[in-house]
Write a protein that holds these residues in place. Structure first.
Motif, PDB file in Angstrom:
ATOM      1  N   LEU A 161       0.879  -1.046   0.054  1.00 50.48           N
ATOM      2  CA  LEU A 161       0.014  -0.051   0.010  1.00 50.48           C
ATOM      3  C   LEU A 161       0.928   1.127  -0.108  1.00 50.48           C
ATOM      4  O   LEU A 161       1.785   1.159   0.820  1.00 50.48           O
ATOM      5  N   ILE A 162       0.484   2.269  -0.877  1.00 50.62           N
ATOM      6  CA  ILE A 162       1.399   3.415  -0.799  1.00 50.62           C
ATOM      7  C   ILE A 162       0.090   4.594  -0.584  1.00 50.62           C
ATOM      8  O   ILE A 162      -0.756   4.597  -1.409  1.00 50.62           O
ATOM      9  N   LEU A 163       0.533   5.366   0.359  1.00 51.94           N
ATOM     10  CA  LEU A 163      -0.537   6.517   0.850  1.00 51.94           C
ATOM     11  C   LEU A 163       0.570   7.742   0.382  1.00 51.94           C
ATOM     12  O   LEU A 163       1.504   7.973   0.968  1.00 51.94           O
ATOM     13  N   ALA A 164      -0.277   8.684  -0.479  1.00 49.08           N
ATOM     14  CA  ALA A 164       0.234   9.938  -0.639  1.00 49.08           C
ATOM     15  C   ALA A 164      -0.484  10.947  -0.705  1.00 49.08           C
ATOM     16  O   ALA A 164      -1.673  10.888  -0.540  1.00 49.08           O
ATOM     17  N   ASP A 165       0.098  12.091   0.117  1.00 48.74           N
ATOM     18  CA  ASP A 165      -0.507  13.174   0.572  1.00 48.74           C
ATOM     19  C   ASP A 165      -0.182  14.416  -0.264  1.00 48.74           C
ATOM     20  O   ASP A 165       0.911  14.800  -0.067  1.00 48.74           O
ATOM     21  N   GLU A 166      -1.071  14.719  -1.124  1.00 52.86           N
ATOM     22  CA  GLU A 166      -0.897  15.808  -2.279  1.00 52.86           C
ATOM     23  C   GLU A 166       0.522  15.871  -2.825  1.00 52.86           C
ATOM     24  O   GLU A 166       1.301  16.781  -2.613  1.00 52.86           O
ATOM     25  N   PRO A 167       0.787  14.562  -3.365  1.00 50.62           N
ATOM     26  CA  PRO A 167       1.981  14.288  -3.679  1.00 50.62           C
ATOM     27  C   PRO A 167       2.685  15.376  -4.957  1.00 50.62           C
ATOM     28  O   PRO A 167       3.948  15.291  -5.009  1.00 50.62           O
ATOM     29  N   THR A 168       1.892  16.060  -5.686  1.00 47.22           N
ATOM     30  CA  THR A 168       2.265  16.798  -6.573  1.00 47.22           C
ATOM     31  C   THR A 168       1.728  18.476  -6.331  1.00 47.22           C
ATOM     32  O   THR A 168       2.042  19.089  -7.424  1.00 47.22           O
ATOM     33  N   GLY A 169       1.544  18.607  -5.144  1.00 48.78           N
ATOM     34  CA  GLY A 169       0.786  19.693  -4.940  1.00 48.78           C
ATOM     35  C   GLY A 169       1.834  20.888  -5.214  1.00 48.78           C
ATOM     36  O   GLY A 169       1.005  22.294  -5.512  1.00 48.78           O
ATOM     37  N   ASN A 170       3.242  20.708  -5.094  1.00 47.92           N
ATOM     38  CA  ASN A 170       4.016  21.973  -5.051  1.00 47.92           C
ATOM     39  C   ASN A 170       5.025  21.787  -6.328  1.00 47.92           C
ATOM     40  O   ASN A 170       6.099  22.565  -6.320  1.00 47.92           O
ATOM     41  N   LEU A 171       4.506  20.968  -7.316  1.00 45.45           N
ATOM     42  CA  LEU A 171       5.515  20.317  -8.314  1.00 45.45           C
ATOM     43  C   LEU A 171       5.367  21.095  -9.557  1.00 45.45           C
ATOM     44  O   LEU A 171       3.943  21.407  -9.967  1.00 45.45           O
ATOM     45  N   ASP A 172       6.281  21.249 -10.495  1.00 40.64           N
ATOM     46  CA  ASP A 172       6.070  21.929 -12.072  1.00 40.64           C
ATOM     47  C   ASP A 172       5.348  20.678 -12.768  1.00 40.64           C
ATOM     48  O   ASP A 172       5.215  19.503 -12.170  1.00 40.64           O
ATOM     49  N   ASP A 173       4.798  20.940 -13.788  1.00 43.89           N
ATOM     50  CA  ASP A 173       4.105  19.838 -14.750  1.00 43.89           C
ATOM     51  C   ASP A 173       4.866  18.718 -14.938  1.00 43.89           C
ATOM     52  O   ASP A 173       4.352  17.756 -14.933  1.00 43.89           O
ATOM     53  N   TYR A 174       6.209  18.893 -15.479  1.00 45.24           N
ATOM     54  CA  TYR A 174       6.972  17.767 -15.773  1.00 45.24           C
ATOM     55  C   TYR A 174       7.114  16.942 -14.463  1.00 45.24           C
ATOM     56  O   TYR A 174       6.821  15.556 -14.528  1.00 45.24           O
ATOM     57  N   SER A 175       7.500  17.162 -13.353  1.00 45.28           N
ATOM     58  CA  SER A 175       7.800  16.534 -12.251  1.00 45.28           C
ATOM     59  C   SER A 175       6.232  15.701 -11.665  1.00 45.28           C
ATOM     60  O   SER A 175       6.303  14.666 -11.265  1.00 45.28           O
ATOM     61  N   SER A 176       5.311  16.516 -12.031  1.00 44.75           N
ATOM     62  CA  SER A 176       3.970  16.178 -11.492  1.00 44.75           C
ATOM     63  C   SER A 176       3.508  15.080 -12.504  1.00 44.75           C
ATOM     64  O   SER A 176       3.120  13.880 -11.894  1.00 44.75           O
ATOM     65  N   GLN A 177       3.571  14.997 -13.699  1.00 47.38           N
ATOM     66  CA  GLN A 177       3.156  13.939 -14.557  1.00 47.38           C
ATOM     67  C   GLN A 177       4.030  12.818 -14.383  1.00 47.38           C
ATOM     68  O   GLN A 177       3.476  11.757 -14.342  1.00 47.38           O
ATOM     69  N   LEU A 178       5.332  12.904 -14.005  1.00 46.17           N
ATOM     70  CA  LEU A 178       6.237  11.831 -13.697  1.00 46.17           C
ATOM     71  C   LEU A 178       5.705  10.954 -12.498  1.00 46.17           C
ATOM     72  O   LEU A 178       5.983   9.656 -12.384  1.00 46.17           O
ATOM     73  N   ILE A 179       5.367  11.807 -11.432  1.00 43.15           N
ATOM     74  CA  ILE A 179       4.756  11.050 -10.356  1.00 43.15           C
ATOM     75  C   ILE A 179       3.606  10.409 -10.574  1.00 43.15           C
ATOM     76  O   ILE A 179       3.350   9.344 -10.064  1.00 43.15           O
ATOM     77  N   TRP A 180       2.635  10.842 -11.251  1.00 45.84           N
ATOM     78  CA  TRP A 180       1.308  10.129 -11.669  1.00 45.84           C
ATOM     79  C   TRP A 180       1.689   9.049 -12.307  1.00 45.84           C
ATOM     80  O   TRP A 180       1.052   7.958 -12.037  1.00 45.84           O
ATOM     81  N   ASN A 181       2.589   9.217 -13.085  1.00 46.22           N
ATOM     82  CA  ASN A 181       2.925   7.927 -13.858  1.00 46.22           C
ATOM     83  C   ASN A 181       3.531   6.861 -13.322  1.00 46.22           C
ATOM     84  O   ASN A 181       3.385   5.677 -13.368  1.00 46.22           O
ATOM     85  N   LEU A 182       4.530   7.179 -12.219  1.00 48.63           N
ATOM     86  CA  LEU A 182       5.153   6.199 -11.231  1.00 48.63           C
ATOM     87  C   LEU A 182       3.898   5.566 -10.307  1.00 48.63           C
ATOM     88  O   LEU A 182       3.838   4.406 -10.067  1.00 48.63           O
ATOM     89  N   LEU A 183       2.904   6.186  -9.865  1.00 48.73           N
ATOM     90  CA  LEU A 183       1.920   5.843  -9.139  1.00 48.73           C
ATOM     91  C   LEU A 183       0.932   4.839  -9.997  1.00 48.73           C
ATOM     92  O   LEU A 183       0.484   3.832  -9.445  1.00 48.73           O
TER      93      LEU A 183
END
Length: 223
Positions: A161-183
């Motif tokens: 189980l992975i729990l993520a609290d606003e994992p892209t809240g402070n990120l640029d678009d590139y890093s946000s998309q990468l985090i979503w892809n990883l999840l």
């Protein structure tokens, strides 16, 4: 399908005077991808804290990974946490450690051999596209890069189980998309259950997901 989380009449509070979550009933299937939304102060992060035992239920039952968290003993809680990955909005990296050692942390806790840890960290650095930053310390990285390190750390020990609290809240678009892809990849390829607290669900999600919304202490599924 097995349930990785079962909440029955779950109430959460920081004080006797103010109940944050009130008699909630919900369950989450193993291998599912779940979003939890709600206004600021609605109790999203409070609920997430309860799922890894940082806040104990005041009423009702909360079972995570087969462990009842109301009144749980520290030994059982530590056992559960060895099977969880947690991603915070503010990264929670150890500033005095290199990014390799930060990623290695859950492997150290779980007692892996050094050669296995080094191989896993090398693979994860490539996976989150940070191999070129090998040897750096967290404060030498951008916010997006630090969150990718945190994501690699959460994946390191193949959690259930992975729990993520606003994992892209402070990120640029590139890093946000990468985090979503990883999840999404962890959910699709490893069948890891993913629970994300967020203000906004991305429009272009590639996986099926469930959506729970918190309002006035009540948790309900959005269909």
């Amino acid at each position: 399908m097995d349930k990785v989380i079962i909440a029955e009449n779950l109430s959460l509070a920081y004080s006797k005077d103010e109940t944050i979550i009130n008699k909630a009933n919900f369950s989450i299937d193993s291998g599912s991808f779940v979003f939890i939304t709600g206004a600021s102060g609605s109790g999203k992060s409070t609920l997430l804290k309860s799922l890894y035992g940082a806040l104990k239920p005041v009423e009702g039952s909360l079972v995570v990974g087969g462990v009842e968290l109301r009144g749980v003993a520290n030994s059982k809680l530590n056992f559960l946490r060895k099977h969880l990955g947690i991603v915070f909005q503010d990264y929670k990296l150890v500033k005095e450690w290199t990014i390799e050692k930060n990623i290695m942390l859950p492997l150290i806790i779980n007692g892996y051999e050094k050669s296995i840890m080094e191989s896993q960290v090398d693979s994860l650095l490539k996976h989150v596209r940070l191999k070129h930053q090998s040897g750096k310390y967290p404060l030498e990285l951008s916010g997006g890069e630090q969150q990718r390190v945190a994501m690699a750390r959460a994946l390191a020990h193949n959690p259930i189980l992975i729990l993520a609290d606003e994992p892209t809240g402070n990120l640029d678009d590139y890093s946000s998309q990468l985090i979503w892809n990883l999840l999404e990849g962890a959910n699709e390829q490893l069948k890891t259950t993913i629970i994300v607290v967020t203000h906004h669900i991305p429009e272009a999600m590639k996986v099926e997901y469930k959506h729970y919304h918190i309002e006035f202490g009540d948790i309900h599924e959005v269909v």
